[in-house]
Scaffold this motif. Structure first.
Motif, PDB file in Angstrom:
ATOM      1  N   ARG A 132       0.710  -1.052   0.267  1.00  0.00           N
ATOM      2  CA  ARG A 132      -0.002  -0.106  -0.060  1.00  0.00           C
ATOM      3  C   ARG A 132       0.892   1.048   0.041  1.00  0.00           C
ATOM      4  NH1 ARG A 132      -3.515  -3.240   3.394  1.00  0.00           N
ATOM      5  NH2 ARG A 132      -2.270  -2.239   5.043  1.00  0.00           N
ATOM      6  N   PHE A 133       1.959   1.258   0.597  1.00  0.00           N
ATOM      7  CA  PHE A 133       3.005   2.334   0.956  1.00  0.00           C
ATOM      8  C   PHE A 133       3.611   2.521  -0.789  1.00  0.00           C
ATOM      9  CE2 PHE A 133       7.403   3.507   1.312  1.00  0.00           C
ATOM     10  CZ  PHE A 133       7.400   4.657   1.606  1.00  0.00           C
ATOM     11  N   TYR A 134       4.021   1.519  -1.333  1.00  0.00           N
ATOM     12  CA  TYR A 134       4.464   1.881  -2.667  1.00  0.00           C
ATOM     13  C   TYR A 134       3.522   2.405  -3.524  1.00  0.00           C
ATOM     14  CZ  TYR A 134       8.728  -0.228  -0.566  1.00  0.00           C
ATOM     15  OH  TYR A 134       9.729  -0.609   0.009  1.00  0.00           O
ATOM     16  N   GLU A 135       2.459   1.858  -3.321  1.00  0.00           N
ATOM     17  CA  GLU A 135       1.038   2.291  -4.397  1.00  0.00           C
ATOM     18  C   GLU A 135       0.807   3.757  -4.274  1.00  0.00           C
ATOM     19  OE1 GLU A 135      -1.635  -0.921  -3.766  1.00  0.00           O
ATOM     20  OE2 GLU A 135      -0.980  -2.078  -5.510  1.00  0.00           O
ATOM     21  N   ARG A 136       0.902   4.261  -2.882  1.00  0.00           N
ATOM     22  CA  ARG A 136       0.642   5.584  -2.490  1.00  0.00           C
ATOM     23  C   ARG A 136       1.592   6.487  -3.143  1.00  0.00           C
ATOM     24  NH1 ARG A 136      -0.103   4.393   2.542  1.00  0.00           N
ATOM     25  NH2 ARG A 136       1.744   5.241   3.236  1.00  0.00           N
ATOM     26  N   LEU A 137       2.961   5.801  -3.356  1.00  0.00           N
ATOM     27  CA  LEU A 137       3.932   6.943  -4.041  1.00  0.00           C
ATOM     28  C   LEU A 137       3.860   6.742  -5.403  1.00  0.00           C
ATOM     29  CD1 LEU A 137       6.893   6.191  -1.263  1.00  0.00           C
ATOM     30  CD2 LEU A 137       5.402   8.223  -1.594  1.00  0.00           C
ATOM     31  N   GLY A 138       2.980   6.013  -6.008  1.00  0.00           N
ATOM     32  CA  GLY A 138       2.942   5.784  -7.568  1.00  0.00           C
ATOM     33  C   GLY A 138       3.538   4.656  -8.033  1.00  0.00           C
ATOM     34  N   PHE A 139       3.820   3.586  -7.401  1.00  0.00           N
ATOM     35  CA  PHE A 139       4.314   2.318  -7.971  1.00  0.00           C
ATOM     36  C   PHE A 139       3.382   1.554  -8.161  1.00  0.00           C
ATOM     37  CE2 PHE A 139       8.091   3.972  -5.924  1.00  0.00           C
ATOM     38  CZ  PHE A 139       9.111   3.471  -6.593  1.00  0.00           C
ATOM     39  N   VAL A 140       3.225   1.007  -9.301  1.00  0.00           N
ATOM     40  CA  VAL A 140       2.249   0.039  -9.862  1.00  0.00           C
ATOM     41  C   VAL A 140       2.725  -1.399  -9.778  1.00  0.00           C
ATOM     42  CG1 VAL A 140       0.835  -0.463 -11.809  1.00  0.00           C
ATOM     43  CG2 VAL A 140       1.333   1.803 -11.450  1.00  0.00           C
ATOM     44  N   ALA A 141       1.825  -2.273  -9.151  1.00  0.00           N
ATOM     45  CA  ALA A 141       1.890  -3.904  -9.210  1.00  0.00           C
ATOM     46  C   ALA A 141       1.665  -4.293 -10.566  1.00  0.00           C
ATOM     47  CB  ALA A 141       1.295  -4.286  -7.961  1.00  0.00           C
ATOM     48  N   SER A 142       2.643  -4.198 -11.465  1.00  0.00           N
ATOM     49  CA  SER A 142       2.446  -4.458 -12.882  1.00  0.00           C
ATOM     50  C   SER A 142       3.184  -5.859 -13.248  1.00  0.00           C
ATOM     51  CB  SER A 142       3.142  -3.286 -13.733  1.00  0.00           C
ATOM     52  OG  SER A 142       4.544  -3.512 -13.635  1.00  0.00           O
ATOM     53  N   HIS A 143       3.803  -6.653 -12.465  1.00  0.00           N
ATOM     54  CA  HIS A 143       4.553  -7.931 -12.701  1.00  0.00           C
ATOM     55  C   HIS A 143       4.163  -8.874 -11.763  1.00  0.00           C
ATOM     56  CE1 HIS A 143       6.245  -5.090 -15.536  1.00  0.00           C
ATOM     57  NE2 HIS A 143       6.802  -6.139 -16.410  1.00  0.00           N
ATOM     58  N   VAL A 144       4.616 -10.115 -11.920  1.00  0.00           N
ATOM     59  CA  VAL A 144       4.517 -10.985 -10.830  1.00  0.00           C
ATOM     60  C   VAL A 144       6.164 -11.382 -10.861  1.00  0.00           C
ATOM     61  CG1 VAL A 144       4.134 -13.651 -10.581  1.00  0.00           C
ATOM     62  CG2 VAL A 144       2.301 -12.060 -11.376  1.00  0.00           C
ATOM     63  N   GLY A 145       6.465 -11.483  -9.702  1.00  0.00           N
ATOM     64  CA  GLY A 145       8.127 -11.678  -9.418  1.00  0.00           C
ATOM     65  C   GLY A 145       8.365 -13.199  -9.136  1.00  0.00           C
ATOM     66  N   PHE A 146       9.522 -13.643  -9.331  1.00  0.00           N
ATOM     67  CA  PHE A 146       9.719 -15.111  -9.177  1.00  0.00           C
ATOM     68  C   PHE A 146      11.110 -15.027  -8.479  1.00  0.00           C
ATOM     69  CE2 PHE A 146       6.909 -15.326 -12.621  1.00  0.00           C
ATOM     70  CZ  PHE A 146       6.194 -16.292 -12.424  1.00  0.00           C
ATOM     71  N   LYS A 147      11.368 -16.109  -7.659  1.00  0.00           N
ATOM     72  CA  LYS A 147      12.629 -16.336  -7.135  1.00  0.00           C
ATOM     73  C   LYS A 147      13.062 -18.051  -7.189  1.00  0.00           C
ATOM     74  CE  LYS A 147      12.348 -12.447  -4.014  1.00  0.00           C
ATOM     75  NZ  LYS A 147      12.843 -12.115  -2.416  1.00  0.00           N
ATOM     76  N   LEU A 148      14.292 -18.074  -7.417  1.00  0.00           N
ATOM     77  CA  LEU A 148      14.932 -19.478  -7.296  1.00  0.00           C
ATOM     78  C   LEU A 148      16.143 -19.407  -6.375  1.00  0.00           C
ATOM     79  CD1 LEU A 148      14.985 -22.432  -8.432  1.00  0.00           C
ATOM     80  CD2 LEU A 148      16.579 -21.454 -10.147  1.00  0.00           C
ATOM     81  N   PRO A 149      16.085 -19.833  -5.263  1.00  0.00           N
ATOM     82  CA  PRO A 149      17.284 -19.964  -4.310  1.00  0.00           C
ATOM     83  C   PRO A 149      18.064 -20.850  -4.816  1.00  0.00           C
ATOM     84  CG  PRO A 149      15.098 -20.614  -3.030  1.00  0.00           C
ATOM     85  CD  PRO A 149      14.779 -20.444  -4.496  1.00  0.00           C
ATOM     86  N   LEU A 150      19.466 -20.372  -4.912  1.00  0.00           N
ATOM     87  CA  LEU A 150      20.656 -21.132  -5.382  1.00  0.00           C
ATOM     88  C   LEU A 150      21.518 -21.884  -4.226  1.00  0.00           C
ATOM     89  CD1 LEU A 150      21.441 -18.761  -8.191  1.00  0.00           C
ATOM     90  CD2 LEU A 150      20.134 -20.775  -8.385  1.00  0.00           C
ATOM     91  N   GLY A 151      20.847 -22.331  -3.055  1.00  0.00           N
ATOM     92  CA  GLY A 151      21.604 -22.749  -2.080  1.00  0.00           C
ATOM     93  C   GLY A 151      21.758 -21.537  -0.975  1.00  0.00           C
ATOM     94  N   ASP A 152      22.479 -22.131  -0.178  1.00  0.00           N
ATOM     95  CA  ASP A 152      22.748 -21.178   1.192  1.00  0.00           C
ATOM     96  C   ASP A 152      23.319 -20.042   1.094  1.00  0.00           C
ATOM     97  OD1 ASP A 152      21.495 -23.246   2.386  1.00  0.00           O
ATOM     98  OD2 ASP A 152      23.188 -24.248   3.203  1.00  0.00           O
TER      99      ASP A 152
END
Length: 152
Positions: A132-152
């Motif tokens: 909500r904070f970032y959207e209030r500053l004008g950022f748009v949730a336009s993408h879906v993010g992905f992560k792939l852990p590569l170990g410790d």
């Protein structure tokens, strides 16, 4: 409130930055403040890279906020340079007083000054207040993010 200074982080700030990163349920599970060597080595890598801008917000000689701004030149978007804001943290007793807005405003202005045409950031899906904070500053949730852990 006394004046706030946003400045490049120094090695002397590393412990305070790590404490900020660890000061919530997600950070507490990810960070290990008792392992300073790991963070000192990471700090060395960050400051050696001219595209990285690790900053702290300081008030009355104390670190009360931090973020890292990564500036990345690219070929997509007609050769655009973009910046990524990461690791945004505000000290518990400073939350809700506008410091987060000051940090993000600094990062956007610095991105523009460095020639970026797009500013990106991610926030963990569980951080609904941050979203909500970032959207209030004008950022748009336009993408879906992905992560792939590569170990410790």
């Amino acid at each position: 409130m006394s004046a706030l200074v946003i400045r490049p982080a120094t090695r002397d700030d590393v412990a305070a930055i790590v404490a900020l990163l660890a000061d919530d349920p997600l950070g507490a599970a990810r960070e290990e403040p008792d392992d300073p060597g790991t963070y000192d080595a990471a700090y060395d890598r960050v400051v050696a890279d001219p595209g990285q801008h690790l900053v702290v917000a300081e008030r009355d000689g104390s670190v009360v906020g931090t973020l890292q701004l990564s500036v990345i030149p690219g070929l997509s978007r007609r050769g655009a340079t973009r910046s990524i804001i990461e690791g945004v943290r505000v000290a518990r007793d400073e939350r809700g007083a506008g410091l987060g807005t000051e940090l993000i405003t600094w990062a956007v202005e610095e991105s523009r000054r460095l020639g970026a045409t797009l500013v990106q950031l991610t926030s963990d899906a569980s951080r609904t207040d941050a979203r909500r904070f970032y959207e209030r500053l004008g950022f748009v949730a336009s993408h879906v993010g992905f992560k792939l852990p590569l170990g410790d």
